[in-house]
Structures are given as C-alpha cells and as structure tokens.
Design a protein around this motif. Structure first.
Motif, PDB file in Angstrom:
ATOM      1  N   LYS A 355       0.830  -1.200   0.000  1.00 57.92           N
ATOM      2  CA  LYS A 355       0.000   0.000   0.000  1.00 57.92           C
ATOM      3  C   LYS A 355       0.863   1.249   0.000  1.00 57.92           C
ATOM      4  CE  LYS A 355      -2.584   1.037   3.573  1.00 57.92           C
ATOM      5  NZ  LYS A 355      -3.670   0.954   4.552  1.00 57.92           N
ATOM      6  N   HIS A 356       0.779   2.011  -1.099  1.00 57.46           N
ATOM      7  CA  HIS A 356       1.517   3.264  -1.246  1.00 57.46           C
ATOM      8  C   HIS A 356       0.562   4.374  -1.660  1.00 57.46           C
ATOM      9  CE1 HIS A 356       5.334   1.411  -0.488  1.00 57.46           C
ATOM     10  NE2 HIS A 356       5.152   0.517  -1.452  1.00 57.46           N
ATOM     11  N   LEU A 357       1.093   5.585  -1.804  1.00 59.63           N
ATOM     12  CA  LEU A 357       0.279   6.760  -2.084  1.00 59.63           C
ATOM     13  C   LEU A 357       0.496   7.245  -3.511  1.00 59.63           C
ATOM     14  CD1 LEU A 357       0.803   8.704   1.270  1.00 59.63           C
ATOM     15  CD2 LEU A 357      -1.068   7.169   0.638  1.00 59.63           C
ATOM     16  N   TYR A 358      -0.608   7.648  -4.141  1.00 56.22           N
ATOM     17  CA  TYR A 358      -0.580   8.113  -5.525  1.00 56.22           C
ATOM     18  C   TYR A 358      -1.296   9.460  -5.592  1.00 56.22           C
ATOM     19  CZ  TYR A 358       0.812   3.314  -6.379  1.00 56.22           C
ATOM     20  OH  TYR A 358       1.489   2.110  -6.351  1.00 56.22           O
ATOM     21  N   LEU A 359      -0.663  10.426  -6.259  1.00 58.95           N
ATOM     22  CA  LEU A 359      -1.193  11.787  -6.338  1.00 58.95           C
ATOM     23  C   LEU A 359      -1.793  12.040  -7.715  1.00 58.95           C
ATOM     24  CD1 LEU A 359      -1.396  14.452  -4.664  1.00 58.95           C
ATOM     25  CD2 LEU A 359       0.636  15.213  -5.917  1.00 58.95           C
ATOM     26  N   TYR A 360      -3.065  12.436  -7.727  1.00 57.66           N
ATOM     27  CA  TYR A 360      -3.790  12.764  -8.953  1.00 57.66           C
ATOM     28  C   TYR A 360      -4.204  14.232  -8.913  1.00 57.66           C
ATOM     29  CZ  TYR A 360      -4.554   7.690  -9.606  1.00 57.66           C
ATOM     30  OH  TYR A 360      -4.400   6.333  -9.773  1.00 57.66           O
ATOM     31  N   ASN A 361      -4.415  14.822 -10.103  1.00 59.86           N
ATOM     32  CA  ASN A 361      -5.100  16.110 -10.115  1.00 59.86           C
ATOM     33  C   ASN A 361      -6.602  15.859 -10.113  1.00 59.86           C
ATOM     34  OD1 ASN A 361      -5.901  15.543 -12.783  1.00 59.86           O
ATOM     35  ND2 ASN A 361      -4.238  16.761 -13.678  1.00 59.86           N
ATOM     36  N   MET A 362      -7.392  16.915 -10.058  1.00 58.09           N
ATOM     37  CA  MET A 362      -8.834  16.756  -9.932  1.00 58.09           C
ATOM     38  C   MET A 362      -9.490  16.241 -11.206  1.00 58.09           C
ATOM     39  SD  MET A 362      -9.428  17.315  -6.773  1.00 58.09           S
ATOM     40  CE  MET A 362     -11.218  17.373  -6.733  1.00 58.09           C
ATOM     41  N   ASN A 363      -8.739  16.179 -12.287  1.00 59.17           N
ATOM     42  CA  ASN A 363      -9.257  15.587 -13.522  1.00 59.17           C
ATOM     43  C   ASN A 363      -8.982  14.091 -13.600  1.00 59.17           C
ATOM     44  OD1 ASN A 363     -10.285  18.011 -14.650  1.00 59.17           O
ATOM     45  ND2 ASN A 363      -8.204  18.607 -15.258  1.00 59.17           N
ATOM     46  N   GLY A 364      -8.325  13.543 -12.563  1.00 57.94           N
ATOM     47  CA  GLY A 364      -8.040  12.116 -12.539  1.00 57.94           C
ATOM     48  C   GLY A 364      -6.742  11.734 -13.209  1.00 57.94           C
ATOM     49  N   GLN A 365      -5.888  12.703 -13.516  1.00 54.53           N
ATOM     50  CA  GLN A 365      -4.584  12.412 -14.131  1.00 54.53           C
ATOM     51  C   GLN A 365      -3.578  12.068 -13.043  1.00 54.53           C
ATOM     52  OE1 GLN A 365      -2.817  15.721 -16.166  1.00 54.53           O
ATOM     53  NE2 GLN A 365      -1.044  14.540 -16.874  1.00 54.53           N
ATOM     54  N   LEU A 367      -0.304  12.096 -11.333  1.00 57.08           N
ATOM     55  CA  LEU A 367       0.867  12.969 -11.393  1.00 57.08           C
ATOM     56  C   LEU A 367       2.135  12.246 -10.953  1.00 57.08           C
ATOM     57  CD1 LEU A 367      -0.739  16.210  -9.897  1.00 57.08           C
ATOM     58  CD2 LEU A 367      -0.519  15.546 -12.313  1.00 57.08           C
ATOM     59  N   ARG A 368       2.032  11.472  -9.870  1.00 57.64           N
ATOM     60  CA  ARG A 368       3.222  10.738  -9.422  1.00 57.64           C
ATOM     61  C   ARG A 368       2.845   9.760  -8.316  1.00 57.64           C
ATOM     62  NH1 ARG A 368       3.970  15.777  -6.787  1.00 57.64           N
ATOM     63  NH2 ARG A 368       4.279  15.607  -4.526  1.00 57.64           N
ATOM     64  N   GLN A 369       3.693   8.743  -8.170  1.00 61.31           N
ATOM     65  CA  GLN A 369       3.621   7.875  -7.005  1.00 61.31           C
ATOM     66  C   GLN A 369       4.442   8.525  -5.911  1.00 61.31           C
ATOM     67  OE1 GLN A 369       4.395   3.701  -7.685  1.00 61.31           O
ATOM     68  NE2 GLN A 369       4.885   3.318  -5.522  1.00 61.31           N
TER      69      GLN A 369
END
Length: 733
Positions: A355-365, A367-369
């Motif tokens: 279990k790790h963290l993933y960052l998205y923008n509000m459009n669901g793209q 951006l990075r792990q």
C-alpha cells in the motif's frame, strides 16, 4: 468486526490500587491502568492552534501548536449565557471559528452513530441556544460559511439558518423507519465502511447533497430485550420486548442507494445521475473546493472496483475521474484514507502489492507515485498544497513498527519520528506542527509537540505517574519475537512471561489472538492485549503462573497485500492453521508445557479460536470464544462478501466454518455472548451450540442479558473476565 480534546484524563482509580505487587481484576476492568490520554483534539483553521475539552468536561480550551500553552477559553459551562448545562460530551467548531456546536445527552445507537441534544454557542456574545427544540439530532454539519447547520432526525434531513433566528427547515419528508434513510447510513454501511454521516454541503454553502438509502427490501433481525440492570429497562419489567432492525446477511438484498441534492435558495430537489451498480455501494460523499461539484466514491458489490466521481448538484451530471481496480478487494482502510485537497486527490493503493500513495489532479490524471518500497503506508495525514509535501505513517522499519514520514515534492522522503515503536500524528491545518503520540511495548503513551521538520518543542504528557505506579507491581517484561511455521511462513508475535520466570520450569500458555483481515495485534506499542493497557490482563494471568502469547497469522495487516489477502474466499482456514502452528512451535520451547496450551479471542478472534480448536491436531487443552461468528452465512453483506464473495458464488468457502467442524472440536470450550449483539448476532452461538449438542461435544456457555458486541455495562466486563480466568484455572492447572 471491528478517538485526542484537552482532556488529559487521569483514569487510574487511586483508592483501589494496592501496593505489594499483585494486580486485581476490578482495577483493570475499571480502567485503572489506562493512564493519561488526549481526547477529541481538533486542529483549528488558523494553523497555529488546536482545541481540546477540559478534564472535567466543562470547558473547551484553545492551545498553541508552537508552545502547548493555553491561548484562550473558547467555551465555559460556568460563564456561558442562555441555556444552562451541567457538562458537555463533545463539540464541533464552525469553519469560520465563530461558533461551536456543544454536544450533550448523548445516546449511543450503533458503533459510530448516536443521537444527542446540541446547542449553538456564539463565541462573540457568549450566548448558548438550542440547535432545535423538536427532539435530539444526529450528525450536525456546519456549512462552509458557518451560517447554516444541517442535521438528521428520524431519517430526515433538517436545515437551521443561523442568520434567520435559527429558523429550522425540513429538507426531506420521505424518511421512515425500516424503509427510507436520508443523510445517514444504514446499519451495514455504518458498521463496515466506518462512518455515520452521508451528506455534505457544496463549497459555496448553496447546495446540500446526500445519500438516500432504501432499505425496504432488506430483511430484518430481531433481538429479545429484558428489564435487566445497568441500565434497567423498566418498559420490559412485565413482559420482554424486541429490538428489530434491518440487517442484510451475505448474499441477501442490500439497501438501494441514490444521491440527491437540494438547492437551498430555490428549494429544488434533484436526483444525481450517479452510475451506481444496482447492488453497489456509495461508500463516501466528500466536499471539494469547487462549488460546482462534490465527490462520490462508489464500489461494486465484490468491492474490487472503486470509482471516484465528481458530481454537479445542479446539472446532476457525474463524471468519473478515477477507477481503482485491484486484485481480490479494495481495502476499506485504504478507501477511508483518500484525501481531497483544493487541487488534488491523494489515493492509497496496494496495486503493486504494497500500500503506497498516488497523487492525482482533480481531472483524474496521475501525477506521481508519492512513495515506494516493500513496506506498507498505514496512515495518511494529508497533502500540503503550499509545498507539495505529503505526510503519512508507514511500516518501513517492519510491520510491528510505525513512524511518521514526509515525502517531498522532489521525491525525497524523511522520517519525522525516528524513535522505534508506534508513532501517530495530528497535524496543524498548515502542516507546520503536529502532536506525536509514541509508545513501545514496554512504555506507556508519550505525547509531544513537534515541528513538521521533526523537532520536538514540548512534551505534553509523559505518563510518568503511570510508570511509577506500575513499578509497584510484579510485572513481566513484554517481548516481541518471530517464529517460522512448518510451512515456512514467518509470523510475528509478542510474549509476556511471569516476573519470576524460571527457564527450568514448564509453564501453561494462553494464546490471545484476533487474526482477522488487515488487523494487527502484534505491535511495538503499549496498547496490546485483550484489555489493552500494556497487556495488563495478560500480566495478571502471568502473576497466576501463565505465559501469555499473541501471534498474528496470515491475513493480518502491515505485511503487504499477498500476506493479507491470501485468505480470500477461505476465511478461517489459513488463519486457524497458523495459530495451531504457533502452538506447536511454543510446545517445542523448553519452558512450555505443550499439554497445557489454551487459545482465546473476541469476535473474529472467537471464530479463529473455534476453527483452530477444530483443526484436527488437538494442540489446545482449552479455549474461550467471545461473541464469535460461527457461519459467515449469518454475517453481513459488506464485510463478508469483501473477503468471501456471496454464498451462491463460493459455497465451498462458506461451508468450512465452526458449525461444520463441530464434530471435530477438541479441548474444553467456553462460549460467551451478549444477547443484544447487533453485530455478531447471538444466533451464531445458538446455532453452534446446537451443532455441538448433536455432535455430543461438551462445552460451557455464558449469556449476557441486553449486552451488545462489547459486552460491557455495570459490572459486566469484570464478571466476564473473572469467569474466563476461572475457566483457564480449572482446565490448565
């Protein structure tokens, strides 16, 4: 199956504690060794302070995150004008910090839900007024501008407008017991998705959005209720009654869920076009920074596909931005930890096996792990829009160790709480400060104020008094260990030996476990054991000549998706096998009497106890199962199907259960259950004991009148544990 306020609460009962080294059971069950804790801490929006409830439950005090010193008193029962209160149970701070909701007369319903009588307190004029004069309320919610409060009463939503003399407006009118629920979850959604409110405002405070649950087709369950004592239910003095509610068992119909919006200005109600599966779930609603949309989390019935939608309350259009499909099932704790910021979505996922963290923008793209490695992220504290830093806790130093980390925008990571043990954090709203809670297996909780760089500013609580008091008792050392089973599986455990342990003797052993999916009982932390408080109940057993052990079997948390999810579709088989293997390993230790090993557990731990005692090898001389599920056909849809799918899809998995293994039970057995258990119904024990009778198996049974899954109230918990200890003494000595 399954809360920090300026309540620095000293919970030991000094008058009952006796020096001389011997523990007393009633001191333990009365909470005499819980020590000091912080409760109901709320980080305030200024980023520099936090609020807490005073120890006497009469004041709400504002403290500095930088110094830990009192800044001001936000509320005082003794000086507030208007309504007169004896004390308060909890509080909610408005987003603008101008008002408080004061919670009183709290009445519990289920695990998370309750009704209460709330009062609106205006800080500026020191005035206290009732939120409503029409009866208790549930889950009150401030609008973002702080000028409105929505709440639920009798399955309907109401709105109070503070600028209009607290005028109360009823938003929904179709709520009916056992049929329609608005704005709060039904039993199974509350219990298994862990929330009590399912409504939000839009960011501009102009729209209210909620989930509507139609549970009319959900089958009901009834529990007998008696007059009883502590509390005494006099309405049942002449004739017993029933409590009836909707409870969907595995494979049965769930509530039908839809999402609705209410335009506060035009008073128009709309149904949102959210594409929920006919048998799916709306597991969360969340406000976003964009006034034109709220976020809705949906799950299919198998719970292996999580979708995040952004929904427009006016147009009713819902746009999918993220779809998270993982092997077997989406972990509930991962879904609960999803963070929405002004411009980002922070998503925990075990798609790589960890279990790790993933960052998205509000459009669901994507951006990075945010982080990576062979370890699990265990808690998510937030993403700082100003710096791009992400704050979380993880098991990077091993499953039994938890520390607080920051992952920076450039990919570099830094451990903020480097001390080995178990660390958790409460961050300020601007992520400049945090309260760190630390303990290890031999040290009670220590609370410190820290900067976001990890520098300690102040120690708020060190529990020195508790440590001094414990030093008066003959206590054994708590030790972490690992073992390897005959199958080559490495398991983590802890052990408590008597203070006068003699390696030349052979001791009886009592094994405590829970063992359910994702759960961890083996931690380098203070709150371990059947009664927590530093394994204090186990210490009492050690004083009576036992060694106490706990082992986390396969299926438990902190060790990655494969270790946790290997029990999929066959709950209880590998878990109980590992407990038997642990008992065999213990029996090979020179200081253990392998003929006198017992096992016990509560809830899933009770189920695991029964499965292990019926595994076939007969390694357990005795066992105690408290509130155990005995067939997953009797348990609820959300929890059971997450791990087992439905009985129609997986009959083989469901068929292997304590009831089907009744004729294989070996060892003395004590069963304990509350008759008013709304979670694991008494039905489980009733059907299991009948199977034991027909299999001609001896057992003992304790039934607790009007008690729920926690089996507490009055002297109940003290009585329960005393009977358990007497049972162990009879069977093992």
């Amino acid at each position: 199956m399954k809360r920090l306020g300026l309540l620095v609460v000293s919970l030991w009962v000094v008058s009952t504690l006796m020096a001389g080294g011997k523990l007393k059971l009633n001191d333990i069950t009365d909470g005499a060794f819980r020590g000091e804790m912080m409760a109901a801490v709320q980080a305030l929006d200024d980023g520099e302070s936090y609020a807490q409830l005073s120890a006497d439950g009469r004041r709400i005090v504002k403290y500095s995150f930088k110094t830990g010193k009192e800044v001001s008193v936000l509320f005082d029962v003794a000086t507030a004008k208007g309504a007169q209160l004896a004390g308060i149970d909890d509080y909610i701070v408005s987003p603008d910090g101008q008002r408080l909701l004061i919670q009183t007369q709290t009445e519990r319903i289920y695990r998370h839900s309750f009704t209460a009588t709330y009062y609106i307190y205006t800080i500026r004029n020191n005035r206290l007024a009732p939120l409503s004069d029409n009866g208790p309320q549930q889950t009150p919610l401030f609008s973002p501008d702080g000028l409105q409060i929505a709440f639920v009463r009798a399955n309907n939503i109401f709105l109070v407008k503070l600028l209009y003399d607290n005028a109360e407006v009823q938003i929904t009118k179709d709520g009916r017991p056992g049929e329609i629920i608005n704005g709060i979850p039904d039993w199974v959604n509350e219990e298994e998705f862990g929330f009590s409110r399912s409504m939000v405002f839009t960011a501009d405070s102009k729209q209210l959005v909620w989930v509507r649950y139609d549970e009319s087709k959900v089958r009901q369950y009834s529990m007998p209720l008696f007059k009883g004592l502590e509390p005494e239910c006099n309405e049942y003095a002449d004739y017993p009654g029933f409590y009836t509610y909707k409870y969907p068992t595995s494979g049965e119909d769930n509530s039908k869920v839809t999402v609705w919006s209410f335009d506060i200005s035009s008073r128009q109600t709309r149904q949102l076009k959210l594409p929920v599966d006919a048998d799916g779930y709306v597991a969360r609603l969340k406000m976003t920074a964009d006034a034109t949309q709220v976020a809705a989390f949906t799950l299919n019935r198998h719970q292996d596909c999580l979708r995040i939608f952004l929904c427009n309350p006016l147009s009713t259009v819902c746009k999918q931005v993220i779809e998270e499909k993982v092997s077997r099932y989406v972990r509930e704790e991962a879904m609960n930890a999803i963070q929405l910021t002004d411009r980002h979505i922070l998503l925990p996922s075990d798609r790589t096996g960890w279990k790790h963290l993933y960052l998205y923008n509000m459009n669901g793209q994507l951006l990075r792990q945010v982080d990576d490695g062979d370890y699990e992220v265990s808690e998510v504290y937030g993403y700082d829009e100003a710096t791009g830093n992400t704050y979380y806790a993880s098991h990077e130093a091993g499953a039994t160790d938890q520390r607080v980390w920051v992952a920076r925008k450039d990919g570099k990571r830094e451990c903020l709480s480097e001390k080995a043990g178990w660390n958790t954090a409460i961050f300020s709203k601007n992520f400049q400060y945090y309260i760190n809670t630390w303990s290890d297996i031999n040290t009670p909780l220590v609370y410190t104020l820290c900067t976001s760089a990890g520098k300690t500013l102040e120690t708020l609580i060190d529990n020195r008094q508790l440590r001094t008091r414990l030093a008066d008792y003959a206590l054994g050392k708590r030790e972490l260990f690992t073992l390897t089973t005959a199958d080559g599986v490495t398991l983590n455990g802890w052990m408590v030996k008597p203070a006068d342990f003699n390696p030349a003797k052979k001791y009886p052993v009592i094994m405590y476990q829970y063992g359910g999916p994702g759960n961890q009982q083996v931690k380098n932390a203070w709150h371990i054991g059947m009664a927590a408080q530093g394994a204090i109940l186990e210490q009492l057993l050690c004083q009576q000549g036992y060694i106490c052990v706990c082992v986390d079997n396969r299926g438990t948390g902190g060790r990655g998706a494969d270790f946790e999810k290997c029990t999929y579709l066959k709950l209880g088989q590998l878990e109980s096998h590992d407990q038997v293997e642990a008992a065999c390993w213990l029996g090979q230790q020179p200081y253990v009497d392998k003929q006198r090993i017992a096992i016990w557990g509560w809830s899933f731990g009770g189920f695991n106890t029964l499965m292990a005692m019926s595994e076939g090898r007969g390694v357990f001389r005795a066992g105690i199962a408290i509130a155990p599920p005995t067939s997953w056909r009797y348990y609820d849809t959300v929890y059971t199907e997450r791990f087992m799918r439905t009985p129609q899809e997986n009959p083989t998995g469901y068929n292997d259960c304590p009831i089907s293994r009744a004729d294989k039970l070996q060892g003395a057995l004590l069963l304990c259950h509350g008759m008013a258990d709304d979670n694991v119904h008494f039905r489980n024990t009733a059907e299991y004991t009948e199977a034991l009778v027909q299999a001609d198996k001896d057992f003992q049974q304790l039934v607790y009148t009007n008690r729920n899954h926690s089996i507490f109230g009055g002297n109940t918990r003290n009585h329960l544990f005393r009977q358990c200890m007497k049972f162990f003494d009879r069977e093992l000595k």
